[in-house]
Design an enzyme around this catalytic site. Structure first.
Site, PDB file in Angstrom:
ATOM      1  N   GLY A   1       0.809  -1.188   0.031  1.00 33.38           N
ATOM      2  CA  GLY A   1      -0.024   0.204   0.134  1.00 33.38           C
ATOM      3  C   GLY A   1       0.501   1.455   0.208  1.00 33.38           C
ATOM      4  O   GLY A   1       0.055   2.387  -0.519  1.00 33.38           O
TER       5      GLY A   1
ATOM      6  N   GLU B   1       3.695  -6.363   1.784  1.00 28.08           N
ATOM      7  CA  GLU B   1       3.539  -7.146   0.353  1.00 28.08           C
ATOM      8  C   GLU B   1       3.781  -5.311  -0.163  1.00 28.08           C
ATOM      9  O   GLU B   1       2.484  -5.718  -0.910  1.00 28.08           O
ATOM     10  CB  GLU B   1       2.709  -7.918   0.279  1.00 28.08           C
ATOM     11  CG  GLU B   1       2.187  -9.128   0.876  1.00 28.08           C
ATOM     12  CD  GLU B   1       0.247  -9.193   0.882  1.00 28.08           C
ATOM     13  OE1 GLU B   1       0.108 -10.870   0.948  1.00 28.08           O
ATOM     14  OE2 GLU B   1      -0.310  -8.468   0.867  1.00 28.08           O
TER      15      GLU B   1
ATOM     16  N   ARG C   1       3.586  -1.009  -5.443  1.00 27.09           N
ATOM     17  CA  ARG C   1       3.876   0.054  -6.544  1.00 27.09           C
ATOM     18  C   ARG C   1       5.171   0.639  -5.723  1.00 27.09           C
ATOM     19  O   ARG C   1       5.584   1.234  -6.865  1.00 27.09           O
ATOM     20  CB  ARG C   1       2.830   0.835  -6.416  1.00 27.09           C
ATOM     21  CG  ARG C   1       2.673   2.568  -6.481  1.00 27.09           C
ATOM     22  CD  ARG C   1       1.426   2.582  -6.723  1.00 27.09           C
ATOM     23  NE  ARG C   1       0.265   2.459  -5.427  1.00 27.09           N
ATOM     24  CZ  ARG C   1      -0.683   2.800  -6.777  1.00 27.09           C
ATOM     25  NH1 ARG C   1      -0.702   3.144  -7.816  1.00 27.09           N
ATOM     26  NH2 ARG C   1      -2.195   2.308  -6.332  1.00 27.09           N
TER      27      ARG C   1
ATOM     28  N   TYR D   1      -8.937   5.346 -12.841  1.00 25.55           N
ATOM     29  CA  TYR D   1      -8.983   6.318 -12.174  1.00 25.55           C
ATOM     30  C   TYR D   1      -8.771   7.769 -11.578  1.00 25.55           C
ATOM     31  O   TYR D   1      -8.377   8.329 -10.926  1.00 25.55           O
ATOM     32  CB  TYR D   1      -7.344   5.754 -10.981  1.00 25.55           C
ATOM     33  CG  TYR D   1      -7.644   4.116 -11.067  1.00 25.55           C
ATOM     34  CD1 TYR D   1      -8.517   3.359 -10.316  1.00 25.55           C
ATOM     35  CD2 TYR D   1      -6.354   3.524 -11.575  1.00 25.55           C
ATOM     36  CE1 TYR D   1      -8.639   1.782  -9.849  1.00 25.55           C
ATOM     37  CE2 TYR D   1      -6.157   2.134 -11.224  1.00 25.55           C
ATOM     38  CZ  TYR D   1      -6.963   1.170 -11.182  1.00 25.55           C
ATOM     39  OH  TYR D   1      -6.786  -0.050 -11.065  1.00 25.55           O
TER      40      TYR D   1
ATOM     41  N   CYS E   1      -9.481   4.157 -30.029  1.00 26.81           N
ATOM     42  CA  CYS E   1     -11.009   4.612 -30.648  1.00 26.81           C
ATOM     43  C   CYS E   1     -12.111   5.088 -29.758  1.00 26.81           C
ATOM     44  O   CYS E   1     -13.021   4.377 -28.973  1.00 26.81           O
ATOM     45  CB  CYS E   1     -11.839   3.549 -31.568  1.00 26.81           C
ATOM     46  SG  CYS E   1     -10.836   3.815 -33.256  1.00 26.81           S
TER      47      CYS E   1
ATOM     48  N   TYR F   1       1.144  -1.010 -12.294  1.00 32.73           N
ATOM     49  CA  TYR F   1       0.685  -1.587 -12.611  1.00 32.73           C
ATOM     50  C   TYR F   1       0.210  -0.343 -14.339  1.00 32.73           C
ATOM     51  O   TYR F   1      -1.485   0.020 -14.391  1.00 32.73           O
ATOM     52  CB  TYR F   1      -1.099  -0.891 -11.868  1.00 32.73           C
ATOM     53  CG  TYR F   1      -0.614  -1.227 -10.216  1.00 32.73           C
ATOM     54  CD1 TYR F   1      -1.513  -2.691 -10.849  1.00 32.73           C
ATOM     55  CD2 TYR F   1      -0.130  -0.686  -9.062  1.00 32.73           C
ATOM     56  CE1 TYR F   1      -1.149  -3.175  -8.807  1.00 32.73           C
ATOM     57  CE2 TYR F   1      -0.009  -1.092  -8.087  1.00 32.73           C
ATOM     58  CZ  TYR F   1      -0.203  -2.678  -8.372  1.00 32.73           C
ATOM     59  OH  TYR F   1      -0.654  -3.049  -6.787  1.00 32.73           O
TER      60      TYR F   1
HETATM   61  N1  LLP Z   1      -1.682  -6.959  -1.055  1.00 35.95           N
HETATM   62  C1  LLP Z   1      -2.727  -6.969  -1.902  1.00 35.95           C
HETATM   63  C2  LLP Z   1      -3.519  -8.449  -0.616  1.00 35.95           C
HETATM   64  C3  LLP Z   1      -2.882  -6.911  -2.761  1.00 35.95           C
HETATM   65  O1  LLP Z   1      -4.725  -6.680  -3.115  1.00 35.95           O
HETATM   66  C4  LLP Z   1      -2.223  -5.447  -3.104  1.00 35.95           C
HETATM   67  C5  LLP Z   1      -2.756  -4.527  -3.922  1.00 35.95           C
HETATM   68  C6  LLP Z   1      -1.312  -5.487  -2.521  1.00 35.95           C
HETATM   69  C7  LLP Z   1      -0.688  -5.680  -1.285  1.00 35.95           C
HETATM   70  C8  LLP Z   1      -0.378  -4.124  -3.011  1.00 35.95           C
HETATM   71  O2  LLP Z   1      -0.051  -3.490  -2.912  1.00 35.95           O
HETATM   72  P1  LLP Z   1       0.526  -1.792  -3.540  1.00 35.95           P
HETATM   73  O3  LLP Z   1       2.074  -1.851  -2.499  1.00 35.95           O
HETATM   74  O4  LLP Z   1       1.048  -2.120  -4.226  1.00 35.95           O
HETATM   75  O5  LLP Z   1      -0.369  -0.687  -3.337  1.00 35.95           O
HETATM   76  N2  LLP Z   1      -4.322  -0.912 -10.186  1.00 35.95           N
HETATM   77  C9  LLP Z   1      -4.490  -0.456  -8.869  1.00 35.95           C
HETATM   78  C10 LLP Z   1      -4.332  -0.994  -7.367  1.00 35.95           C
HETATM   79  C11 LLP Z   1      -4.854  -2.102  -7.165  1.00 35.95           C
HETATM   80  C12 LLP Z   1      -4.090  -2.557  -6.400  1.00 35.95           C
HETATM   81  C13 LLP Z   1      -4.436  -3.975  -5.737  1.00 35.95           C
HETATM   82  N3  LLP Z   1      -4.089  -4.696  -4.473  1.00 35.95           N
HETATM   83  C14 LLP Z   1      -3.392   1.478  -9.559  1.00 35.95           C
HETATM   84  O6  LLP Z   1      -3.397   1.801 -10.557  1.00 35.95           O
HETATM   85  O7  LLP Z   1      -3.319   2.504  -8.397  1.00 35.95           O
END
Ligand code: LLP
Length: 441
Positions: free
Chosen positions: A252, A294, A297, A338, A365, A394
């Site tokens: 996150g 985890e 991003r 988004y 398109c 992403y």
């Molecule tokens: N763990 C779980 C269970 C998750 O669902 C996610 C992301 C992460 C870890 C990694 O989160 P991060 O560190 O990347 O924030 N497509 C969206 C983001 C969707 C995130 C989904 N889950 C975007 O482009 O902003």
């Protein structure tokens, strides 16, 4: 201490003697020329600086397990980097498991997440030697137990819970609030634990998992998340005498897409998490658990950029100036999905005065295919190389073949070297799954 997720540009970005943008010692205009555009470029130094920051920030907490959330950017080369960096992988589909396994990744260091894992997904996970499975719901508990039983295996599991924590991020990427499709509601945990004790003998429950959202800028939500998880662990201990000694806090941590974003550093998150664990372990008389995180991003987001070539343009009389590029929502769905904003520079004239309001349009398109709306840039001419920063997470992972546009290539740059890590899709590959039934011939 500042970490790379707090910058918009990869850490090696500079303007070189040609007057062009350079990343990882490679001239971006030359990269565009050599590999074509659109092109994803990943700076290895920025990726490794983030993995190093995570390791350093948590170094005083010995039972730490860092898992890269592969959904942010998954290729075999990334698996190799994560393995070298001592990271595990958080995987969320059969395809991600297959990619990790075939890259030669140590599968004991993987974790499998997801709210609707199928029979085939779970079977593949077990046959691939997955380390741990985060079970999301009652359906999956029963399914996984039956598969594990048929294979005479015991599986390490976490229970994914919905901690009821709301963070201020886009609604689609919030996951920890109570009305969520993910995980067991807090009121359902006891039922799940009882089923595991009484019936599901092939499941070895080792801990709890939560993920509160993505692109998070606040520390406090992590403090609170640890609190909620510890309360549950204590309750389960008191009621069932089961010690859950592993917790997974999800990912996150946010990154900086534009100057408006103020993400916090990895050290801030680490200090908050460690402090909360110490406080709550003491408060509830529990041992300090093994902690998984985890991040996705924040590991790859800042490292990646996308290069486009400027094509047609249109000045609407008394209206907007549109500049079209040779990619769009198929290589970066985030602006249309988004309303995500990006920082843009012209790679072949980064120093020119930005005095024009321009909207960068994709080539797809539909009118909604806008990559950046009303941003201030220097005048753009056909053939200019346009650089979008922070597309590393992403971007490729959510890319599509919309309009049968080919997926771009990706290169990894480091110390003046540029290596292809994803080849540009070809028209043959595009059509390789198409079948014309005999009845149509
Ligand atoms: N763990 C779980 C269970 C998750 O669902 C996610 C992301 C992460 C870890 C990694 O989160 P991060 O560190 O990347 O924030 N497509 C969206 C983001 C969707 C995130 C989904 N889950 C975007 O482009 O902003």
């Amino acid at each position: 201490m500042k970490t790379a997720n707090q910058s918009i540009k990869p850490i090696t970005t500079k303007i070189n003697d040609n007057g062009n943008l350079e990343i990882g010692g490679c001239d971006l205009v030359e990269l565009a020329d050599k590999f074509g555009t659109p092109l994803y470029v990943f700076d290895e130094a920025t990726i490794r600086s983030m993995t190093s920051s995570y390791k350093d920030a948590f170094k005083n907490y010995p039972n730490m397990k860092m898992m890269f959330a592969a959904k942010a950017f998954m290729t075999k080369a990334i698996c190799k980097i994560m393995q070298q960096e001592g990271f595990g992988l958080d995987l969320c589909s059969g395809g991600e498991i297959y990619t990790a396994k075939t890259s030669g990744f140590d599968m004991s260091k993987t974790l499998f997440n997801g709210n609707n894992k199928s029979y085939d997904d779970l079977l593949l996970a077990l046959e691939s030697g997955i380390g741990t499975i985060s079970v999301d719901n009652f359906f999956e508990l029963a399914l996984l137990n039956s598969i594990a039983k048929s294979k005479n295996q015991t599986v390490r599991i976490l229970l994914r819970i919905t901690p009821g924590i709301e963070c201020h991020t886009h609604e689609y990427i919030q996951t920890g609030h109570l009305d969520s499709k993910f995980g067991f509601d807090l009121t359902q945990i006891d039922n799940a634990v009882e089923l595991i004790i009484d019936e599901y003998k092939n499941l070895n429950l080792v801990g709890l998992h939560a993920h509160i959202g993505s692109q998070i800028f606040e520390k406090k939500v992590y403090f609170d998340e640890v609190d909620v998880i510890f309360k549950e662990i204590k309750r389960i201990w008191d009621k069932y005498s089961i010690v859950l000694h592993e917790i997974n806090l999800g990912g996150g941590l946010g990154i900086k897409y534009t100057d408006k974003d103020m993400p916090i550093s990895v050290y801030d998150i680490a200090d908050t998490i460690i402090e909360s664990i110490k406080i709550h372990s003491e408060k509830y008389g529990l041992d300090e658990p093994t902690v998984f995180i985890e991040p996705g991003r924040s590991i790859v987001g800042t490292s990646g950029i996308t290069l486009y070539t400027a094509g047609s343009s249109k000045q609407v009389p008394n209206g907007r100036k549109y500049q079209a590029v040779d990619g769009g929502m198929s290589d970066n769905a985030r602006p249309s999905l988004y309303q995500a904003e990006y920082t843009v520079q012209i790679a072949n004239k980064p120093d020119s005065v930005a005095d024009q309001k321009i909207t960068i349009a994709g080539k797809h398109c539909e009118s909604g295919d806008i990559l950046a709306k009303d941003i201030i840039l220097p005048e753009i001419n056909e053939g200019d190389i346009i650089c979008f920063y922070t597309t590393g997470a992403y971007g490729y992972s959510m890319s599509s073949n919309y309009n049968r546009v080919l997926k771009p290539a990706a290169v990894l740059v480091n110390n003046g070297k540029s290596d292809i890590i994803i080849s540009r899709q070809s028209y043959e590959q595009l059509c390789e799954s198409d079948v014309i039934p005999d009845s149509l011939n």
